[in-house]
Enzyme design. Sequence first.
Site, PDB file in Angstrom:
ATOM      1  N   HIS A 102       0.814  -1.214   0.000  1.00 18.34           N
ATOM      2  CA  HIS A 102       0.000   0.000   0.000  1.00 18.34           C
ATOM      3  C   HIS A 102       0.846   1.261   0.000  1.00 18.34           C
ATOM      4  O   HIS A 102       1.926   1.344   0.583  1.00 18.34           O
ATOM      5  CB  HIS A 102      -1.028  -0.015   1.140  1.00 18.34           C
ATOM      6  CG  HIS A 102      -0.481   0.054   2.528  1.00 18.34           C
ATOM      7  ND1 HIS A 102      -0.173   1.245   3.151  1.00 18.34           N
ATOM      8  CD2 HIS A 102      -0.196  -0.922   3.422  1.00 18.34           C
ATOM      9  CE1 HIS A 102       0.263   0.995   4.370  1.00 18.34           C
ATOM     10  NE2 HIS A 102       0.262  -0.304   4.558  1.00 18.34           N
TER      11      HIS A 102
ATOM     12  N   ASP B 103       5.999   0.821   6.949  1.00 17.51           N
ATOM     13  CA  ASP B 103       4.566   0.667   6.690  1.00 17.51           C
ATOM     14  C   ASP B 103       4.049   1.752   5.760  1.00 17.51           C
ATOM     15  O   ASP B 103       3.557   2.798   6.219  1.00 17.51           O
ATOM     16  CB  ASP B 103       3.807   0.697   8.027  1.00 17.51           C
ATOM     17  CG  ASP B 103       2.349   0.347   7.864  1.00 17.51           C
ATOM     18  OD1 ASP B 103       1.581   0.634   8.798  1.00 17.51           O
ATOM     19  OD2 ASP B 103       1.962  -0.180   6.800  1.00 17.51           O
TER      20      ASP B 103
ATOM     21  N   GLU C 122      -5.156   2.002   2.456  1.00 22.15           N
ATOM     22  CA  GLU C 122      -5.164   0.746   3.228  1.00 22.15           C
ATOM     23  C   GLU C 122      -5.398   1.024   4.705  1.00 22.15           C
ATOM     24  O   GLU C 122      -6.117   0.299   5.387  1.00 22.15           O
ATOM     25  CB  GLU C 122      -3.822   0.019   3.036  1.00 22.15           C
ATOM     26  CG  GLU C 122      -3.746  -1.352   3.706  1.00 22.15           C
ATOM     27  CD  GLU C 122      -3.339  -1.301   5.183  1.00 22.15           C
ATOM     28  OE1 GLU C 122      -2.897  -0.234   5.628  1.00 22.15           O
ATOM     29  OE2 GLU C 122      -3.482  -2.312   5.875  1.00 22.15           O
ATOM     30  N   GLU C 123      -4.841   2.109   5.196  1.00 18.19           N
ATOM     31  CA  GLU C 123      -4.837   2.387   6.644  1.00 18.19           C
ATOM     32  C   GLU C 123      -6.207   2.760   7.199  1.00 18.19           C
ATOM     33  O   GLU C 123      -6.398   2.805   8.410  1.00 18.19           O
ATOM     34  CB  GLU C 123      -3.860   3.535   6.963  1.00 18.19           C
ATOM     35  CG  GLU C 123      -2.429   3.257   6.550  1.00 18.19           C
ATOM     36  CD  GLU C 123      -1.714   2.250   7.454  1.00 18.19           C
ATOM     37  OE1 GLU C 123      -2.360   1.643   8.321  1.00 18.19           O
ATOM     38  OE2 GLU C 123      -0.500   2.070   7.271  1.00 18.19           O
TER      39      GLU C 123
ATOM     40  N   ASP D 231       3.356  -5.983   3.033  1.00 20.26           N
ATOM     41  CA  ASP D 231       3.086  -4.868   3.928  1.00 20.26           C
ATOM     42  C   ASP D 231       3.979  -5.043   5.160  1.00 20.26           C
ATOM     43  O   ASP D 231       3.774  -5.940   5.971  1.00 20.26           O
ATOM     44  CB  ASP D 231       1.613  -4.845   4.350  1.00 20.26           C
ATOM     45  CG  ASP D 231       1.264  -3.617   5.175  1.00 20.26           C
ATOM     46  OD1 ASP D 231       0.089  -3.493   5.563  1.00 20.26           O
ATOM     47  OD2 ASP D 231       2.162  -2.767   5.421  1.00 20.26           O
TER      48      ASP D 231
ATOM     49  N   HIS E 276       2.865   3.846  12.283  1.00 18.70           N
ATOM     50  CA  HIS E 276       1.795   4.808  12.575  1.00 18.70           C
ATOM     51  C   HIS E 276       2.278   5.923  13.495  1.00 18.70           C
ATOM     52  O   HIS E 276       1.476   6.537  14.210  1.00 18.70           O
ATOM     53  CB  HIS E 276       0.560   4.114  13.156  1.00 18.70           C
ATOM     54  CG  HIS E 276       0.025   3.044  12.272  1.00 18.70           C
ATOM     55  ND1 HIS E 276      -1.017   2.229  12.633  1.00 18.70           N
ATOM     56  CD2 HIS E 276       0.392   2.637  11.028  1.00 18.70           C
ATOM     57  CE1 HIS E 276      -1.265   1.368  11.661  1.00 18.70           C
ATOM     58  NE2 HIS E 276      -0.422   1.592  10.681  1.00 18.70           N
TER      59      HIS E 276
HETATM   60  N1  LIG Z   1      -2.594  -3.312  10.837  1.00 20.27           N
HETATM   61  C1  LIG Z   1      -1.449  -3.287  10.013  1.00 20.27           C
HETATM   62  C2  LIG Z   1      -0.160  -3.458  10.736  1.00 20.27           C
HETATM   63  C3  LIG Z   1       0.090  -4.823  11.088  1.00 20.27           C
HETATM   64  C4  LIG Z   1      -0.044  -5.814  10.143  1.00 20.27           C
HETATM   65  C5  LIG Z   1       0.257  -7.099  10.493  1.00 20.27           C
HETATM   66  C6  LIG Z   1       0.692  -7.344  11.774  1.00 20.27           C
HETATM   67  I1  LIG Z   1       1.158  -9.205  12.302  1.00 20.27           I
HETATM   68  C7  LIG Z   1       0.819  -6.346  12.709  1.00 20.27           C
HETATM   69  C8  LIG Z   1       0.512  -5.061  12.365  1.00 20.27           C
HETATM   70  C9  LIG Z   1      -1.302  -1.971   9.333  1.00 20.27           C
HETATM   71  O1  LIG Z   1      -1.261  -0.944   9.945  1.00 20.27           O
HETATM   72  N2  LIG Z   1      -1.175  -2.059   8.016  1.00 20.27           N
HETATM   73  O2  LIG Z   1      -0.970  -0.890   7.346  1.00 20.27           O
HETATM   74 ZN   LIG Z   2      -0.327   0.582   8.898  1.00 23.67          ZN
HETATM   75 ZN   LIG Z   3       0.627  -1.469   6.212  1.00 22.72          ZN
END
Ligand SMILES: N[C@H](Cc1ccc(I)cc1)C(=O)NO
Ligand SMILES: [Zn+2]
Ligand SMILES: [Zn+2]
Length: 290
Positions: free
Chosen positions: A97, A116, A150-151, A178, A255
């Site tokens: 993303h 991320d 995505e977020e 990701d 984040h």
């Molecule tokens: N929620 C996901 C972060 C995320 C994804 C997988 C795991 I395991 C832990 C945390 C996110 O912010 N994706 O952008």
């Molecule tokens: Zn994220």
């Molecule tokens: Zn992510």
Amino acid sequence: SYTIDNQALVTPVLSQMQASNIGTTITELSSFTNRFYTTTGGSDASNWLKQKWAGMATGRADIAVTQFTHTGYNQKSVILTITGTDNPSEVIVLGGHLDSTIGNTGETSRAPGADDDASGIASMTEVLRSMIANGYKPRRTIKMIGYAAEEVGLRGSQAIAQNFKANNVNVVGVMQLDMTNYKGSANDIYIYTDYTDSAQNTFVGNLITTYQPTLTIGYDKCGYGCSDHASWTAQGYYASMPFEASFSQDNPYIHTVNDTFANSGGQANHSLKFARLAASFAIELGSDGA
Ligand SMILES: N[C@H](Cc1ccc(I)cc1)C(=O)NO
Ligand SMILES: [Zn+2]
Ligand SMILES: [Zn+2]
């Protein structure tokens, strides 16, 4: 089928891939103030990626780059398509993303999103560069997608997966990248087993043992639809998500303003494992005829 029989095509592409290139792309992407789905930076990052991928594809008549316009927000997803030579209706998708967040993200909020998910976009970009450098042309179609939004609930990938389903696009496999650069756990690659397809996950494990035999594999679950793979699974497509760490040991900086390249080690050695896995996935599946 999930037979691994294209070593002659996969090996040269993997050997040319370099962590330094991935690091450069992570640095470029994380230099936008933020890449949030509703800000200027979010749209600028989308346009930047489109231009970058289009520039890399110069001279390849079989590669096209488009943007997918979403309803209700400005950030567009970016879709690169390498049209297959003799089996183009069957499609492989690599995804990551584009957007970044620090939660309540405004125009001037700093959200670098290096891990991320600049790391995932950068991993895909290195796959593309090496495929082109090696003159690789798939028999099936390969799509690389930088998802918007995505977020905020997997919104970009949900719209795209629904669109593909509605148009009967024959997607034979999806891999989500990701968060690929923060090595938080003992093992190298963690294959997530929820919201993914178990048979394809077995294939992913076999790709790692075949092409990157020194790497160790872990397994874990998110417990919810934690990234864009869940959008594809929801439409009945086969998806997998190889992830940087175990659920409890993922990157603590995400984040926040501190999700920087430096805080992922200032190098992309971990991402390179995922980029090579994505390349082996795309080439093994992409080299199959009808
Ligand atoms: N929620 C996901 C972060 C995320 C994804 C997988 C795991 I395991 C832990 C945390 C996110 O912010 N994706 O952008
Ligand atoms: Zn994220
Ligand atoms: Zn992510």
